[in-house]
Design a protein around this motif. Structure first.
Motif, short mmCIF file in Angstrom:
data_model
loop_
_atom_site.label_atom_id
_atom_site.label_comp_id
_atom_site.label_asym_id
_atom_site.label_seq_id
_atom_site.Cartn_x
_atom_site.Cartn_y
_atom_site.Cartn_z
N VAL A 273 -2.56 0.33 -4.50
CA VAL A 273 -1.80 -0.87 -3.92
C VAL A 273 -1.35 -1.63 -5.11
CG1 VAL A 273 -2.80 -3.03 -3.17
CG2 VAL A 273 -3.92 -0.96 -2.30
N PRO B 137 -5.25 4.69 1.01
CA PRO B 137 -4.84 3.32 1.71
C PRO B 137 -4.25 3.30 2.90
CG PRO B 137 -3.53 3.76 -0.26
CD PRO B 137 -4.53 4.90 -0.10
N VAL C 279 -3.82 -3.36 4.16
CA VAL C 279 -4.20 -4.39 3.30
C VAL C 279 -4.21 -5.73 3.77
CG1 VAL C 279 -1.89 -4.64 2.34
CG2 VAL C 279 -3.63 -5.32 0.82
N VAL D 129 1.00 -1.21 -0.13
CA VAL D 129 0.00 -0.14 -0.21
C VAL D 129 0.97 1.19 0.00
CG1 VAL D 129 -1.75 1.29 1.31
CG2 VAL D 129 -1.78 -1.13 1.40
#
Length: 63
Positions: free
Chosen positions: A30, A54, A57, A23
């Protein structure tokens, strides 16, 4: 290995299919890399997705 971003913020190793997901805080992406099981070498897959701001993840697998 460059992460195709200015500030990598988070990463997750996906061991079942051998991917690393990164990220990037800037430019809000991503990015995926394939992991060579024998050498550990990372190879960019060329796949990345834009995600607004972001920060995390996580990979989930259906059992």
């Amino acid at each position: 290995m460059p992460s195709d971003g200015v500030r990598p913020r988070e990463f997750n190793l996906e061991n079942i299919v051998n991917f690393l997901l990164v990220v990037n805080q800037h430019p809000d992406t991503v990015v995926t890399f394939r992991i060579d099981k024998a050498t550990g070498r990372l190879t960019p897959t060329g796949f990345q997705v834009q995600v607004p701001k972001p920060v995390f993840v996580k990979v989930f697998h259906q059992l």
